[in-house]
Design a protein around this motif. Structure first.
Motif, PDB file in Angstrom:
ATOM      1  N   GLN A  53      27.543  26.292  27.970  1.00  0.00           N
ATOM      2  CA  GLN A  53      28.655  26.671  26.949  1.00  0.00           C
ATOM      3  C   GLN A  53      29.178  28.134  27.291  1.00  0.00           C
ATOM      4  O   GLN A  53      28.422  29.069  27.740  1.00  0.00           O
ATOM      5  N   LEU A  54      30.553  28.153  27.477  1.00  0.00           N
ATOM      6  CA  LEU A  54      31.066  29.288  27.724  1.00  0.00           C
ATOM      7  C   LEU A  54      31.663  30.033  26.299  1.00  0.00           C
ATOM      8  O   LEU A  54      32.777  29.476  25.768  1.00  0.00           O
ATOM      9  N   GLN A  55      30.909  30.940  25.943  1.00  0.00           N
ATOM     10  CA  GLN A  55      31.271  31.558  24.561  1.00  0.00           C
ATOM     11  C   GLN A  55      32.106  32.612  24.599  1.00  0.00           C
ATOM     12  O   GLN A  55      32.742  32.939  23.671  1.00  0.00           O
ATOM     13  N   GLN A  56      32.091  33.358  25.686  1.00  0.00           N
ATOM     14  CA  GLN A  56      32.801  34.508  25.763  1.00  0.00           C
ATOM     15  C   GLN A  56      33.108  34.693  27.176  1.00  0.00           C
ATOM     16  O   GLN A  56      32.495  34.452  28.198  1.00  0.00           O
ATOM     17  N   GLY A  57      34.011  35.705  27.610  1.00  0.00           N
ATOM     18  CA  GLY A  57      34.348  36.001  28.872  1.00  0.00           C
ATOM     19  C   GLY A  57      35.186  36.949  28.782  1.00  0.00           C
ATOM     20  O   GLY A  57      36.062  37.143  27.916  1.00  0.00           O
ATOM     21  N   ASN A  58      35.335  37.833  30.073  1.00  0.00           N
ATOM     22  CA  ASN A  58      36.551  38.519  30.173  1.00  0.00           C
ATOM     23  C   ASN A  58      37.420  38.098  31.154  1.00  0.00           C
ATOM     24  O   ASN A  58      37.127  37.541  32.204  1.00  0.00           O
ATOM     25  N   TYR A  59      38.511  38.649  31.305  1.00  0.00           N
ATOM     26  CA  TYR A  59      39.422  38.422  32.352  1.00  0.00           C
ATOM     27  C   TYR A  59      40.438  39.346  32.422  1.00  0.00           C
ATOM     28  O   TYR A  59      40.925  40.251  31.484  1.00  0.00           O
ATOM     29  N   LYS A  60      40.962  39.669  33.529  1.00  0.00           N
ATOM     30  CA  LYS A  60      42.200  40.455  33.894  1.00  0.00           C
ATOM     31  C   LYS A  60      43.073  39.967  35.107  1.00  0.00           C
ATOM     32  O   LYS A  60      42.707  39.108  35.786  1.00  0.00           O
ATOM     33  N   SER A  61      44.209  40.395  34.920  1.00  0.00           N
ATOM     34  CA  SER A  61      45.381  39.861  35.932  1.00  0.00           C
ATOM     35  C   SER A  61      45.721  41.275  36.719  1.00  0.00           C
ATOM     36  O   SER A  61      45.793  42.210  35.937  1.00  0.00           O
ATOM     37  N   ALA A  62      46.133  40.839  37.664  1.00  0.00           N
ATOM     38  CA  ALA A  62      46.704  41.894  38.714  1.00  0.00           C
ATOM     39  C   ALA A  62      47.883  41.433  39.559  1.00  0.00           C
ATOM     40  O   ALA A  62      47.999  39.978  39.674  1.00  0.00           O
ATOM     41  N   LYS A  63      48.764  42.049  39.959  1.00  0.00           N
ATOM     42  CA  LYS A  63      49.826  41.667  41.011  1.00  0.00           C
ATOM     43  C   LYS A  63      50.084  42.472  42.224  1.00  0.00           C
ATOM     44  O   LYS A  63      49.912  43.636  42.003  1.00  0.00           O
ATOM     45  N   SER A  64      50.055  41.970  43.137  1.00  0.00           N
ATOM     46  CA  SER A  64      49.922  42.988  44.319  1.00  0.00           C
ATOM     47  C   SER A  64      51.752  42.999  44.472  1.00  0.00           C
ATOM     48  O   SER A  64      52.650  42.246  44.455  1.00  0.00           O
ATOM     49  N   LYS A  65      52.029  44.338  44.829  1.00  0.00           N
ATOM     50  CA  LYS A  65      53.271  44.892  44.866  1.00  0.00           C
ATOM     51  C   LYS A  65      53.780  44.387  46.273  1.00  0.00           C
ATOM     52  O   LYS A  65      55.173  44.088  46.266  1.00  0.00           O
ATOM     53  N   GLU A  66      53.195  44.172  47.240  1.00  0.00           N
ATOM     54  CA  GLU A  66      53.625  43.914  48.554  1.00  0.00           C
ATOM     55  C   GLU A  66      54.075  42.254  48.730  1.00  0.00           C
ATOM     56  O   GLU A  66      55.084  42.152  49.499  1.00  0.00           O
ATOM     57  N   THR A  67      53.271  41.560  48.281  1.00  0.00           N
ATOM     58  CA  THR A  67      53.672  40.047  48.258  1.00  0.00           C
ATOM     59  C   THR A  67      53.860  39.247  46.949  1.00  0.00           C
ATOM     60  O   THR A  67      54.177  38.098  47.185  1.00  0.00           O
ATOM     61  N   ASP A  68      53.588  39.777  45.699  1.00  0.00           N
ATOM     62  CA  ASP A  68      53.731  39.293  44.473  1.00  0.00           C
ATOM     63  C   ASP A  68      52.771  38.310  44.197  1.00  0.00           C
ATOM     64  O   ASP A  68      52.945  37.472  43.388  1.00  0.00           O
ATOM     65  N   ILE A  69      51.631  38.203  45.016  1.00  0.00           N
ATOM     66  CA  ILE A  69      50.639  37.229  44.704  1.00  0.00           C
ATOM     67  C   ILE A  69      49.929  38.006  43.533  1.00  0.00           C
ATOM     68  O   ILE A  69      49.781  38.908  43.231  1.00  0.00           O
ATOM     69  N   GLU A  70      49.735  36.872  42.459  1.00  0.00           N
ATOM     70  CA  GLU A  70      49.016  37.335  41.155  1.00  0.00           C
ATOM     71  C   GLU A  70      47.578  36.962  41.277  1.00  0.00           C
ATOM     72  O   GLU A  70      47.358  35.787  42.047  1.00  0.00           O
ATOM     73  N   THR A  71      46.623  37.680  40.834  1.00  0.00           N
ATOM     74  CA  THR A  71      45.414  37.097  40.401  1.00  0.00           C
ATOM     75  C   THR A  71      44.777  37.440  39.258  1.00  0.00           C
ATOM     76  O   THR A  71      45.311  38.140  38.246  1.00  0.00           O
ATOM     77  N   TYR A  72      44.022  36.331  38.709  1.00  0.00           N
ATOM     78  CA  TYR A  72      43.397  36.322  37.549  1.00  0.00           C
ATOM     79  C   TYR A  72      41.886  35.996  37.724  1.00  0.00           C
ATOM     80  O   TYR A  72      41.298  35.434  38.844  1.00  0.00           O
ATOM     81  N   GLN A  73      41.268  37.226  37.295  1.00  0.00           N
ATOM     82  CA  GLN A  73      39.738  37.446  37.506  1.00  0.00           C
ATOM     83  C   GLN A  73      39.277  37.007  36.190  1.00  0.00           C
ATOM     84  O   GLN A  73      39.212  37.616  35.140  1.00  0.00           O
TER      85      GLN A  73
END
Length: 137
Positions: A53-73
């Motif tokens: 059961q996933l009752q809670q969690g945290n996430y954050k997003s980021a974007k590389s300025k050099e490549t425009d690759i986005e990450t969601y952690q």
């Protein structure tokens, strides 16, 4: 066997054009930003299948300025048996090929208990929805 289980729900990586070099192949293997919500659904389906059961969690997003690759952690606290947690992690990595497992912290409160507390951290690597000038997709 696990790949067959998640064939219908995971994002498929398709190469629509022949990559001219390995960097192109890398960019084409990333997930699509607009499909990130679908990957979250996959994560919840895998958790449910494994009795987690996933009752809670945290996430954050980021974007590389050099490549425009986005990450969601995603950081997920989980309580389950060790085999359930292990299967959950393995199936996520098989179902979402552009995900990485960044951290796994396990703690057992009582020596004889089957239940383990885990802190899991995954990252999704996503290419941008629209190409921007002078940058890779």
């Amino acid at each position: 066997m696990l790949q067959d289980t998640y064939k219908g729900i995971s994002t498929k990586v398709s190469l629509k054009t022949k990559p001219e070099n390995s960097l192109d192949l890398f960019y084409q293997s990333l997930g699509h930003k607009e499909d990130a919500i679908n990957e979250l659904k996959v994560l919840f389906q895998i958790a449910e299948k494994n009795g987690i059961q996933l009752q809670q969690g945290n996430y954050k997003s980021a974007k590389s300025k050099e490549t425009d690759i986005e990450t969601y952690q995603f950081q997920l606290p989980v309580k389950a048996t060790y085999p359930e947690i292990r299967r959950f992690c393995e199936e996520i990595l098989l179902a979402i090929p552009f995900a990485s497992m960044d951290e796994l912290h396990l703690k057992r409160e009582v020596i004889g208990s089957d239940i383990v507390e885990a802190k899991l951290s995954f990252t999704l690597y996503l290419r941008p929805a629209i190409n921007t000038p002078n940058k890779k997709p």
